[in-house]
Design an enzyme around this catalytic site. Structure first.
Site, PDB file in Angstrom:
ATOM      1  N   SER A  36      97.005  19.738 -40.406  1.00 41.08           N
ATOM      2  CA  SER A  36      98.013  20.238 -39.469  1.00 41.08           C
ATOM      3  C   SER A  36      97.352  20.590 -38.149  1.00 41.08           C
ATOM      4  O   SER A  36      96.202  21.046 -38.113  1.00 41.08           O
ATOM      5  CB  SER A  36      98.695  21.478 -40.049  1.00 41.08           C
ATOM      6  OG  SER A  36      99.445  22.154 -39.065  1.00 41.08           O
ATOM      7  N   SER A  37      98.077  20.410 -37.052  1.00 37.45           N
ATOM      8  CA  SER A  37      97.537  20.784 -35.747  1.00 37.45           C
ATOM      9  C   SER A  37      97.405  22.295 -35.603  1.00 37.45           C
ATOM     10  O   SER A  37      96.788  22.778 -34.645  1.00 37.45           O
ATOM     11  CB  SER A  37      98.415  20.216 -34.621  1.00 37.45           C
ATOM     12  OG  SER A  37      99.743  20.669 -34.732  1.00 37.45           O
ATOM     13  N   CYS A  38      97.972  23.059 -36.566  1.00 36.47           N
ATOM     14  CA  CYS A  38      97.754  24.514 -36.574  1.00 36.47           C
ATOM     15  C   CYS A  38      96.286  24.849 -36.807  1.00 36.47           C
ATOM     16  O   CYS A  38      95.871  25.997 -36.594  1.00 36.47           O
ATOM     17  CB  CYS A  38      98.595  25.167 -37.676  1.00 36.47           C
ATOM     18  SG  CYS A  38     100.371  25.007 -37.458  1.00 36.47           S
ATOM     19  N   TYR A  73      98.333  29.831 -42.893  1.00 36.23           N
ATOM     20  CA  TYR A  73      98.530  28.405 -43.152  1.00 36.23           C
ATOM     21  C   TYR A  73      97.365  27.601 -42.592  1.00 36.23           C
ATOM     22  O   TYR A  73      96.823  26.704 -43.253  1.00 36.23           O
ATOM     23  CB  TYR A  73      99.849  27.969 -42.518  1.00 36.23           C
ATOM     24  CG  TYR A  73     100.183  26.511 -42.668  1.00 36.23           C
ATOM     25  CD1 TYR A  73     100.653  26.012 -43.884  1.00 36.23           C
ATOM     26  CD2 TYR A  73     100.064  25.639 -41.594  1.00 36.23           C
ATOM     27  CE1 TYR A  73     100.983  24.666 -44.022  1.00 36.23           C
ATOM     28  CE2 TYR A  73     100.391  24.286 -41.726  1.00 36.23           C
ATOM     29  CZ  TYR A  73     100.842  23.811 -42.936  1.00 36.23           C
ATOM     30  OH  TYR A  73     101.169  22.479 -43.074  1.00 36.23           O
ATOM     31  N   LYS A  94      94.501  25.050 -44.419  1.00 32.67           N
ATOM     32  CA  LYS A  94      94.351  23.653 -44.018  1.00 32.67           C
ATOM     33  C   LYS A  94      92.924  23.348 -43.555  1.00 32.67           C
ATOM     34  O   LYS A  94      92.380  22.276 -43.829  1.00 32.67           O
ATOM     35  CB  LYS A  94      95.366  23.316 -42.926  1.00 32.67           C
ATOM     36  CG  LYS A  94      96.796  23.236 -43.414  1.00 32.67           C
ATOM     37  CD  LYS A  94      96.966  22.100 -44.406  1.00 32.67           C
ATOM     38  CE  LYS A  94      98.409  21.901 -44.815  1.00 32.67           C
ATOM     39  NZ  LYS A  94      98.545  20.777 -45.774  1.00 32.67           N
ATOM     40  N   HIS A  97     111.223  24.576 -39.031  1.00 38.71           N
ATOM     41  CA  HIS A  97     110.498  24.411 -37.789  1.00 38.71           C
ATOM     42  C   HIS A  97     111.506  24.294 -36.642  1.00 38.71           C
ATOM     43  O   HIS A  97     112.712  24.306 -36.845  1.00 38.71           O
ATOM     44  CB  HIS A  97     109.615  23.171 -37.843  1.00 38.71           C
ATOM     45  CG  HIS A  97     108.440  23.314 -38.754  1.00 38.71           C
ATOM     46  ND1 HIS A  97     108.442  22.838 -40.051  1.00 38.71           N
ATOM     47  CD2 HIS A  97     107.226  23.890 -38.561  1.00 38.71           C
ATOM     48  CE1 HIS A  97     107.272  23.106 -40.616  1.00 38.71           C
ATOM     49  NE2 HIS A  97     106.523  23.744 -39.743  1.00 38.71           N
TER      50      HIS A  97
END
Length: 307
Positions: A103-105, A132, A136, A176
């Site tokens: 994820s880009s998080c 989160y 990841k 989202h």
């Protein structure tokens, strides 16, 4: 090939399963009642028994800012346990290839945009989804460590930008941004309302890719797995402001009212745009326009798919 797909009932998983290329493979996608990914032994036994050629780890506990802030323990623990069980279970079962969907998080909140793969762990994370992101990041690092210890095990991570599309979650407490706005504006149109609220200033910028395009990339990656870098961003290479997304959704849904900003609400990072230099070198590009993706997402929602 025989594929094991975790998270087959989620948005990413279901887009993978309905992709035209899915029929070329045998895909094992057990639902939670058949295989609990939080059960370490059950995951290992399943993989050891079925011996897939490749594992695609797409499962996760996911949600927007509101959901992440309300349940950080669950977002960290669930995603970490599932990731560890799938990755280590695959390694113990000697599955040679694994595609981990990150994820880009994972990127630092203050990282320079566009976000480059090598900047992971180079700064503090965005607090609103830190749990989160930590899960990841750990799974992506674990893929690297497995490959470092045993180079014949190709365990790689792709890092998609934000996603939306068919099979998205439209629950306002969990969703989202795009599915939440689709539902919000759809309800405003039905109620003949003349106003819709926006969290924050609307100036924050986001990169959203249609989930069907990510599914397309997954099959491209499977076909050329040895060419795939260890960590690779998958995105569009351009972004829009939150206000732009509201305007596009309003246009597709036929909403002509005005937007009012709720400045008491969080809006997350100011920008989150992934660098696609590596993706361009790999030779793949998303093809779904924002307007087309929104229209397909709205059609899915209005047909009663409001999970």
């Amino acid at each position: 090939m025989k594929l094991f797909l975790s998270g087959g009932s989620g948005m990413v998983g279901r887009n993978i399963l309905e992709h035209p290329d899915a029929g070329q493979h045998t895909i094992l996608a057990p639902r939670r009642a058949e295989l609990d990914l939080l059960d370490e032994n059950a995951v290992h036994d399943f993989l050891a028994s079925h011996k897939p050629d490749i594992v695609i780890h797409a499962a996760g506990t996911v949600g927007g800012i509101q959901a992440n802030m309300a349940a950080p323990v669950r977002f960290l623990s669930d995603n970490l346990k599932m990731g560890m069980n799938v990755l280590l279970g695959a390694r113990r079962a000697e599955i040679p290839k694994l595609l981990n969907i990150g994820s880009s998080c994972m990127y630092p909140r203050a990282a320079t945009n566009p976000l480059r793969e090598e900047t992971i762990l180079c700064g503090e994370l965005e607090p609103t989804n830190e749990g989160y992101a930590l899960a990841k990041i750990t799974c992506a690092r674990l893929c690297e460590y497995i490959n470092k210890e045993a180079p014949s095990f190709l365990y790689k991570t792709i890092i998609p930008c934000n996603l939306y599309g068919r099979y998205d979650n439209f629950d306002p407490q969990k969703s989202h941004m795009i599915p939440a706005v689709v539902r919000k504006i759809s309800e405003a149109v039905e109620a003949k309302a003349d106003m819709v609220d926006i969290w924050g200033t609307g100036e924050a910028r986001r990169e959203f890719m249609y989930a069907g395009d990510l599914a397309d990339f997954v099959f491209a990656a499977i076909a050329r797995f040895s060419d795939l870098p260890q960590n690779l961003n998958v995105g569009l290479g351009h972004d829009h402001s939150i206000l732009d997304y509201y305007r596009t959704i309003a246009k597709v849904l036929g909403f002509s009212g005005k937007f009012v900003h709720d400045l008491s609400k969080p809006q997350g990072m100011n920008q989150k745009l992934v660098d696609i230099t590596g993706l361009e070198a790999f030779g793949w590009k998303a093809t779904t326009s924002l307007e087309s993706g929104i229209a397909q997402t709205y059609n899915f929602y209005k047909n009663g798919n409001t999970q």
